[in-house]
Design a protein around this motif. Structure first.
Motif, short mmCIF file in Angstrom:
data_model
loop_
_atom_site.label_atom_id
_atom_site.label_comp_id
_atom_site.label_asym_id
_atom_site.label_seq_id
_atom_site.Cartn_x
_atom_site.Cartn_y
_atom_site.Cartn_z
N THR A 47 0.85 -1.19 0.00
CA THR A 47 0.00 0.00 0.00
C THR A 47 0.89 1.24 0.00
O THR A 47 2.06 1.19 0.39
CB THR A 47 -0.93 0.03 1.22
OG1 THR A 47 -0.13 -0.01 2.42
CG2 THR A 47 -1.88 -1.16 1.20
N PRO A 75 1.25 5.66 0.69
CA PRO A 75 0.66 6.86 1.28
C PRO A 75 0.04 7.72 0.19
O PRO A 75 0.41 7.60 -0.99
CB PRO A 75 1.87 7.56 1.93
CG PRO A 75 3.05 7.07 1.15
CD PRO A 75 2.73 5.67 0.74
N VAL A 135 -4.11 2.11 -0.98
CA VAL A 135 -3.66 3.21 -0.14
C VAL A 135 -3.65 2.75 1.30
O VAL A 135 -4.51 1.97 1.72
CB VAL A 135 -4.59 4.44 -0.30
CG1 VAL A 135 -4.12 5.59 0.59
CG2 VAL A 135 -4.64 4.90 -1.75
N GLY A 136 -2.67 3.22 2.08
CA GLY A 136 -2.60 2.88 3.48
C GLY A 136 -3.87 3.27 4.22
O GLY A 136 -4.42 4.36 4.00
N ARG A 137 -4.36 2.39 5.09
CA ARG A 137 -5.63 2.61 5.78
C ARG A 137 -5.46 3.13 7.21
O ARG A 137 -6.41 3.62 7.80
CB ARG A 137 -6.44 1.31 5.81
CG ARG A 137 -6.89 0.86 4.43
CD ARG A 137 -7.68 -0.43 4.49
NE ARG A 137 -8.20 -0.77 3.17
CZ ARG A 137 -9.36 -0.34 2.68
NH1 ARG A 137 -10.11 0.45 3.44
NH2 ARG A 137 -9.77 -0.68 1.48
N ARG A 138 -4.30 3.01 7.77
CA ARG A 138 -4.11 3.43 9.15
C ARG A 138 -3.94 4.94 9.24
O ARG A 138 -3.53 5.59 8.27
CB ARG A 138 -2.88 2.74 9.74
CG ARG A 138 -3.01 1.23 9.84
CD ARG A 138 -1.76 0.62 10.43
NE ARG A 138 -1.83 -0.84 10.50
CZ ARG A 138 -0.85 -1.62 10.91
NH1 ARG A 138 0.30 -1.06 11.31
NH2 ARG A 138 -1.00 -2.93 10.94
N SER A 157 -1.44 7.76 7.05
CA SER A 157 -1.17 7.44 5.65
C SER A 157 -1.59 8.54 4.69
O SER A 157 -1.27 8.49 3.50
CB SER A 157 -1.90 6.14 5.25
OG SER A 157 -1.42 5.04 5.98
N TRP A 158 -2.33 9.53 5.19
CA TRP A 158 -2.89 10.57 4.33
C TRP A 158 -2.38 11.95 4.72
O TRP A 158 -2.25 12.27 5.90
CB TRP A 158 -4.42 10.58 4.43
CG TRP A 158 -5.08 9.47 3.67
CD1 TRP A 158 -5.16 8.16 4.04
CD2 TRP A 158 -5.74 9.57 2.41
NE1 TRP A 158 -5.84 7.44 3.09
CE2 TRP A 158 -6.22 8.28 2.08
CE3 TRP A 158 -5.99 10.62 1.54
CZ2 TRP A 158 -6.92 8.02 0.91
CZ3 TRP A 158 -6.70 10.37 0.38
CH2 TRP A 158 -7.15 9.09 0.06
N LEU A 203 4.34 10.73 6.42
CA LEU A 203 3.29 9.76 6.12
C LEU A 203 3.86 8.34 6.09
O LEU A 203 5.00 8.13 5.68
CB LEU A 203 2.63 10.06 4.77
CG LEU A 203 2.01 11.47 4.61
CD1 LEU A 203 1.37 11.59 3.23
CD2 LEU A 203 1.00 11.76 5.72
N SER A 204 3.04 7.39 6.50
CA SER A 204 3.42 5.99 6.45
C SER A 204 2.66 5.30 5.33
O SER A 204 1.64 5.82 4.85
CB SER A 204 3.13 5.30 7.78
OG SER A 204 1.73 5.25 8.02
N ASP A 205 3.14 4.14 4.90
CA ASP A 205 2.52 3.43 3.79
C ASP A 205 1.68 2.25 4.27
O ASP A 205 1.39 1.33 3.50
CB ASP A 205 3.57 2.96 2.79
CG ASP A 205 4.60 2.02 3.41
OD1 ASP A 205 4.53 1.82 4.63
OD2 ASP A 205 5.46 1.51 2.68
N ARG A 206 1.31 2.23 5.53
CA ARG A 206 0.52 1.10 6.07
C ARG A 206 -0.83 1.57 6.59
O ARG A 206 -0.99 2.73 6.92
CB ARG A 206 1.32 0.42 7.21
CG ARG A 206 2.63 -0.16 6.73
CD ARG A 206 2.44 -1.26 5.72
NE ARG A 206 3.72 -1.78 5.25
CZ ARG A 206 3.83 -2.63 4.24
NH1 ARG A 206 2.76 -3.04 3.60
NH2 ARG A 206 5.00 -3.09 3.85
#
Length: 375
Positions: A151, A153, A234-237, A240-241, A372-375
């Motif tokens: 996933t 960001p 896209v990261g859901r946690r 991520s946005w 941002l993270s990708d998870r």
């Protein structure tokens, strides 16, 4: 011919040149003192100046993306707005539909796995029923087999008002800049969701939930992320946005990050202002409700609401931007919260225009990528 087409600009320039040459050629014949000769001179001068003015105006509009069409220019744009699309809401396609693809400027190859891809999409909000077009940039890694389960960001990128979404990639070069930065290891691969904050044109809603009107803030805080998450990896946690914008879009970006920190972990405002204006383009945004007016005022939010756990970036310039003093004050106020993080890009000089924002975009993308993270 469209307002932003090259053919329209070329035709206007050609007419200006022809009238200039014609004026020089015919001037000796019109040198007499008769009313006909005087009228001819006045007519040629006015026609030449008018075509020059139109040519400069068309060129400026192409460079800065003020208006997207003749209807937009004349205030008659009404083909979009707040609609209920029952097919999109209830059909198997979901709230986001891909309608076209665009090649990334400057990409080394046409294949998405080497140059990425821009997809033109139509989005319908499940809660707000707002329908709007957008463009989604997908980095090359999104199409590469080794990343098929990864996933990414995402950052929402907003124009100013009235603005055009196309200008975000054709004039401001967000996708090509992100592609080059990721290739050089200066930012992580990210998905960019590019659109106007004007989702109920021609009204400037200032990303406000208007009583009895478009619920624009809810669209950006809930419907837009849900639509993108349903279609892309896209990261859901939380974390991520992010959201970026210039001018009106910059104000919206800061407000969305401050009001919805669990959705937007970072918000970057390029040349932003800090409270929603009330003018003929906005109409009555608050209908006399003081709490709504307060929420739309970032100064009020910093004073009366709990500090949000988010990261903010603001930009300005010492010479050329009217928001310089307010931006310094905003930085000071945010620092006093001790929870909200604040960063800035302050140029020595630069106006409220595309050239200034192009200078700020690389640093902005690197900044938001790092938060941002990708998870």
């Amino acid at each position: 011919m469209g307002l932003t087409s090259n053919a329209t600009l070329v035709l206007a320039i050609a007419l200006a040149v022809l009238l200039f040459v014609g004026t020089v050629w015919l001037w000796p014949r019109l040198a007499r003192g008769s009313w006909r000769a005087v009228g001819g001179r006045v007519g040629l001068l006015l026609a030449t100046q008018l075509t020059l003015f139109v040519s400069v105006g068309l060129a400026a509009n192409q460079a800065f993306g003020f208006y997207a069409s003749w209807a937009d220019l004349l205030g008659r744009e009404n083909d979009q707005g707040v609609v209920v699309n029952h097919t999109a809401l209830g059909g198997s396609g979901g709230p986001l539909q891909v309608v076209d693809t665009v090649r990334v400027q400057g990409a080394a190859g046409a294949r998405p796995r080497t140059g990425g891809q821009i997809q033109k999409v139509d989005i319908v909000g499940r809660r707000t029923h707002i329908a709007t077009p957008a463009y989604v940039y997908l980095p090359p890694e999104y199409f590469q087999p080794q990343y098929r389960t990864r996933t990414f960001p995402a950052a929402v990128v907003l124009t100013g008002y009235p603005g055009t979404a196309e200008a975000l990639f054709s004039k401001l070069h967000y996708p090509s800049t992100a592609l080059a930065l990721a290739k050089n290891g200066r930012m992580q691969p990210m998905i960019l969701v590019m659109l106007r904050p004007t989702v109920a044109p021609p009204r400037d809603t200032e990303c406000v939930d208007i009583p009895g009107g478009p619920q624009t803030e809810t669209f950006f805080a809930e419907d837009l992320p849900d639509a993108v998450l349903a279609h892309y990896r896209v990261g859901r946690r939380p974390g991520s946005w992010g959201v970026i914008g210039d001018s009106t879009g910059g104000y919206c970006a800061l407000k969305l990050a401050m009001h919805h920190p669990r959705v937007y972990a970072a918000g970057a405002g390029l040349s932003p202002y800090y409270r929603a204006p009330i003018d003929p383009t906005t109409g009555d945004l608050f209908h006399g409700r003081k709490e709504l007016r307060g929420r739309a005022d970032l100064w009020w939010c910093l004073k009366h609401l709990p500090p949000p756990d988010t990261s903010l970036l603001v930009t300005s310039s010492r010479v050329g931007e009217s928001n310089y003093k307010d931006t310094l004050k905003f930085i000071e106020r945010v620092q006093a919260t001790r929870l909200t993080r604040i960063s800035s890009i302050i140029l020595e000089s630069g106006g409220h225009n595309f050239n200034t924002w192009r200078r700020e975009i690389p640093g902005t993308l690197q900044w938001i990528s790092g938060r941002l993270s990708d998870r």
